[in-house]
Write a protein that holds these residues in place. Structure first.
Motif, PDB file in Angstrom:
ATOM      1  N   GLY A  55       1.717  -4.597  -9.692  1.00 22.72           N
ATOM      2  CA  GLY A  55       1.080  -3.291  -9.819  1.00 22.72           C
ATOM      3  C   GLY A  55       0.009  -3.060  -8.772  1.00 22.72           C
ATOM      4  N   LEU A  56       0.291  -3.440  -7.526  1.00 23.41           N
ATOM      5  CA  LEU A  56      -0.688  -3.357  -6.446  1.00 23.41           C
ATOM      6  C   LEU A  56      -0.246  -2.362  -5.385  1.00 23.41           C
ATOM      7  N   ARG A  57      -1.204  -1.907  -4.590  1.00 22.27           N
ATOM      8  CA  ARG A  57      -0.926  -1.226  -3.328  1.00 22.27           C
ATOM      9  C   ARG A  57      -1.783  -1.898  -2.269  1.00 22.27           C
ATOM     10  N   VAL A  58      -1.150  -2.544  -1.297  1.00 23.18           N
ATOM     11  CA  VAL A  58      -1.830  -3.368  -0.302  1.00 23.18           C
ATOM     12  C   VAL A  58      -1.779  -2.660   1.044  1.00 23.18           C
ATOM     13  N   SER A  59      -2.943  -2.377   1.615  1.00 18.03           N
ATOM     14  CA  SER A  59      -3.003  -1.678   2.897  1.00 18.03           C
ATOM     15  C   SER A  59      -4.116  -2.256   3.753  1.00 18.03           C
ATOM     16  N   LEU A  60      -3.939  -2.182   5.051  1.00 20.01           N
ATOM     17  CA  LEU A  60      -4.956  -2.682   5.967  1.00 20.01           C
ATOM     18  C   LEU A  60      -6.177  -1.767   5.955  1.00 20.01           C
ATOM     19  N   ASP A  61      -7.355  -2.373   5.968  1.00 21.22           N
ATOM     20  CA  ASP A  61      -8.594  -1.625   6.190  1.00 21.22           C
ATOM     21  C   ASP A  61      -8.895  -1.754   7.680  1.00 21.22           C
ATOM     22  N   THR A  62      -8.330  -0.851   8.447  1.00 24.87           N
ATOM     23  CA  THR A  62      -8.416  -0.971   9.911  1.00 24.87           C
ATOM     24  C   THR A  62      -9.836  -0.778  10.415  1.00 24.87           C
ATOM     25  N   ALA A  63     -10.589   0.113   9.775  1.00 21.48           N
ATOM     26  CA  ALA A  63     -11.958   0.371  10.258  1.00 21.48           C
ATOM     27  C   ALA A  63     -12.834  -0.867  10.093  1.00 21.48           C
ATOM     28  N   LEU A  64     -12.815  -1.493   8.905  1.00 26.06           N
ATOM     29  CA  LEU A  64     -13.623  -2.690   8.679  1.00 26.06           C
ATOM     30  C   LEU A  64     -13.156  -3.828   9.574  1.00 26.06           C
ATOM     31  N   SER A  65     -11.849  -3.991   9.707  1.00 22.68           N
ATOM     32  CA  SER A  65     -11.315  -5.082  10.528  1.00 22.68           C
ATOM     33  C   SER A  65     -11.736  -4.942  11.980  1.00 22.68           C
ATOM     34  N   GLU A  66     -11.624  -3.748  12.525  1.00 26.12           N
ATOM     35  CA  GLU A  66     -12.005  -3.532  13.926  1.00 26.12           C
ATOM     36  C   GLU A  66     -13.507  -3.692  14.116  1.00 26.12           C
ATOM     37  N   GLN A  67     -14.288  -3.224  13.143  1.00 24.34           N
ATOM     38  CA  GLN A  67     -15.748  -3.399  13.227  1.00 24.34           C
ATOM     39  C   GLN A  67     -16.109  -4.877  13.263  1.00 24.34           C
ATOM     40  N   SER A  83      -8.037 -16.316  -6.114  1.00 27.09           N
ATOM     41  CA  SER A  83      -7.021 -16.902  -5.230  1.00 27.09           C
ATOM     42  C   SER A  83      -7.251 -16.601  -3.759  1.00 27.09           C
ATOM     43  N   PHE A  84      -7.877 -15.470  -3.459  1.00 25.38           N
ATOM     44  CA  PHE A  84      -8.097 -15.067  -2.076  1.00 25.38           C
ATOM     45  C   PHE A  84      -9.586 -14.858  -1.824  1.00 25.38           C
ATOM     46  N   GLU A  85      -9.929 -14.567  -0.572  1.00 24.93           N
ATOM     47  CA  GLU A  85     -11.324 -14.379  -0.219  1.00 24.93           C
ATOM     48  C   GLU A  85     -11.706 -12.914  -0.360  1.00 24.93           C
ATOM     49  N   ALA A  86     -12.305 -12.589  -1.488  1.00 26.46           N
ATOM     50  CA  ALA A  86     -12.741 -11.216  -1.737  1.00 26.46           C
ATOM     51  C   ALA A  86     -14.118 -11.008  -1.125  1.00 26.46           C
ATOM     52  N   VAL A  87     -14.251 -10.020  -0.268  1.00 25.34           N
ATOM     53  CA  VAL A  87     -15.566  -9.669   0.264  1.00 25.34           C
ATOM     54  C   VAL A  87     -16.187  -8.537  -0.537  1.00 25.34           C
ATOM     55  N   SER A  88     -15.391  -7.878  -1.380  1.00 26.49           N
ATOM     56  CA  SER A  88     -15.901  -6.862  -2.283  1.00 26.49           C
ATOM     57  C   SER A  88     -14.917  -6.701  -3.432  1.00 26.49           C
ATOM     58  N   ALA A  89     -15.434  -6.673  -4.654  1.00 24.07           N
ATOM     59  CA  ALA A  89     -14.610  -6.485  -5.840  1.00 24.07           C
ATOM     60  C   ALA A  89     -15.105  -5.228  -6.562  1.00 24.07           C
ATOM     61  N   ARG A  90     -14.448  -4.132  -6.331  1.00 20.76           N
ATOM     62  CA  ARG A  90     -14.831  -2.846  -6.922  1.00 20.76           C
ATOM     63  C   ARG A  90     -13.977  -2.621  -8.181  1.00 20.76           C
ATOM     64  N   ARG A 124       2.628 -12.033   1.724  1.00 24.26           N
ATOM     65  CA  ARG A 124       2.916 -12.493   0.367  1.00 24.26           C
ATOM     66  C   ARG A 124       2.461 -11.472  -0.681  1.00 24.26           C
ATOM     67  N   LEU A 125       1.280 -10.894  -0.492  1.00 22.23           N
ATOM     68  CA  LEU A 125       0.815  -9.881  -1.427  1.00 22.23           C
ATOM     69  C   LEU A 125       1.691  -8.628  -1.354  1.00 22.23           C
ATOM     70  N   ARG A 126       2.052  -8.228  -0.148  1.00 23.53           N
ATOM     71  CA  ARG A 126       2.897  -7.055   0.018  1.00 23.53           C
ATOM     72  C   ARG A 126       4.244  -7.260  -0.696  1.00 23.53           C
ATOM     73  N   GLU A 127       4.758  -8.477  -0.639  1.00 27.99           N
ATOM     74  CA  GLU A 127       6.038  -8.782  -1.275  1.00 27.99           C
ATOM     75  C   GLU A 127       5.968  -8.585  -2.794  1.00 27.99           C
ATOM     76  N   ARG A 128       4.768  -8.802  -3.387  1.00 31.06           N
ATOM     77  CA  ARG A 128       4.639  -8.768  -4.849  1.00 31.06           C
ATOM     78  C   ARG A 128       3.928  -7.510  -5.346  1.00 31.06           C
ATOM     79  N   GLU A 129       3.832  -6.509  -4.491  1.00 28.32           N
ATOM     80  CA  GLU A 129       3.145  -5.277  -4.870  1.00 28.32           C
ATOM     81  C   GLU A 129       3.677  -4.698  -6.177  1.00 28.32           C
ATOM     82  N   GLY A 133      12.216 -13.152   2.615  1.00 27.51           N
ATOM     83  CA  GLY A 133      11.992 -11.926   1.868  1.00 27.51           C
ATOM     84  C   GLY A 133      10.706 -11.201   2.183  1.00 27.51           C
ATOM     85  N   THR A 134       9.870 -11.717   3.058  1.00 32.21           N
ATOM     86  CA  THR A 134       8.579 -11.055   3.280  1.00 32.21           C
ATOM     87  C   THR A 134       8.535 -10.246   4.569  1.00 32.21           C
ATOM     88  N   GLU A 135       9.364 -10.597   5.553  1.00 31.72           N
ATOM     89  CA  GLU A 135       9.225  -9.948   6.856  1.00 31.72           C
ATOM     90  C   GLU A 135       9.401  -8.441   6.776  1.00 31.72           C
TER      91      GLU A 135
END
Length: 327
Positions: free
Chosen positions: A79-91, A46-53, A70-75, A9-11
């Protein structure tokens, strides 16, 4: 991606482009917008938060592809919206590659108010030089690179404790032992402990509470408990674990052991992972890492063992001493 097969169910919740992004970047971070504060707090645990705003309604989490799916599956459910932070990841991936290739960035360029590893050590040595009757600088063990990988160009560090007390006043004295910066990217903790030490020696003789504290107690501070990992953090890499190259050896971004979960007491319980590429990897065995063993050995030398046989036994009335691990 081979290890990610079989997530029922996640793919379909992760696009091919997102999967490629995970394959191409060694450190990946996601922005998680939330509507329920309690859900957000559970995610931080439950996860590794590098910032909690919390006030702005979003978290930044370091995630594996599996956890992202797994998070995307339970959005909708959470009540979540899960998206990649591409700028931080690439940096972060660029900085990691630069560090591994020897192109060191300016230390702590994003956080100039915190001292570097070497500046922290220099501050401790200065305290000892200026207050020899109150301070000593003790070597209690080695970091992973120093103990296991001296052939590497960055050869690791001694683990050193700053010991503060008025040695002219006889003991025995109750002891406060503080460790800080066990997780490398938690920059504030080492600075906090260093400033505490500077306050104690600076106020001794004028502040009556500080004078009483150092006359009749001992304060021991392991200012940098994970110095190898701290080097990566100072290059701007959001590094958490130590740098054990034998743990998750094929990944530059995921290697190492979570020292906070490697201690022998209650090793392997909930909240740690047996997966060696996980940020919460507990290591192959209790106290497998030299940093953890050094702290454990120092604790045993510092405090009498007064534990009862049961986990919940109360401390006896004559127990003394205090241990704090700053995060």
């Amino acid at each position: 991606l081979a290890g990610c097969a079989g997530w029922a169910g996640t793919e379909g919740r992760v696009s091919e482009a997102e999967k490629r992004f995970f394959a191409q970047n060694e450190l990946v971070f996601a922005r998680v917008d939330f509507t329920d504060l309690e859900v957000a707090r559970r995610l931080v645990v439950s996860f590794e938060a590098v910032s909690a705003r919390y006030g702005e309604g979003y978290l930044l989490l370091e995630l594996s592809l599996q956890d992202f799916a797994r998070l995307r599956e339970r959005e909708r459910e959470l009540g979540l919206r899960v998206s990649l932070d591409t700028a931080l990841s690439e940096q972060q991936s660029r900085r990691l590659r630069g560090f591994e290739e020897g192109a060191l960035a300016e230390a702590l360029r994003d956080f100039p108010c915190y001292r570097t590893l070497e500046e922290t050590f220099a501050a401790a040595r200065r305290i000892v030089a200026e207050h020899p009757a109150l301070a000593a600088w003790a070597d209690i063990g080695d970091s992973w690179r120093r103990g296991f990988a001296p052939r590497f160009a960055r050869s690791g560090h001694d683990l050193r404790v700053l010991e503060l007390t008025n040695r002219a006043v006889a003991g025995p004295k109750p002891r406060l032992f503080i460790t800080s910066a066990l997780h490398a990217r938690e920059l504030a903790t080492a600075e906090l402990a260093t400033r505490f030490a500077e306050h104690l020696v600076g106020a001794y003789g004028t502040d009556p509470e500080v004078t009483w504290l150092l006359d009749h107690h001992e304060v021991h501070l392991l200012l940098q408990a994970n110095p190898d990992g701290r080097e990566l953090a100072e290059a701007g890499i959001l590094w958490r674990k130590n740098v054990n190259l034998l743990a998750c050896p094929l990944s530059r971004a995921r290697r190492g052991v979570d020292l906070n979960r490697n201690f022998a007491f209650e090793w392997g319980t909930a909240g740690s992972s047996a997966e060696w590429c996980s940020d919460t990897y507990r290591g192959p065995a209790p106290a497998s890492e030299p940093e953890t063993r050094a702290i454990q050995d120092y604790l045993r030398r510092s405090f009498p063992d007064v534990r009862g046989p049961a986990l919940a036994d109360a401390a006896p009335a004559d127990a003394w001493g205090l241990y704090l691990d700053l995060h």
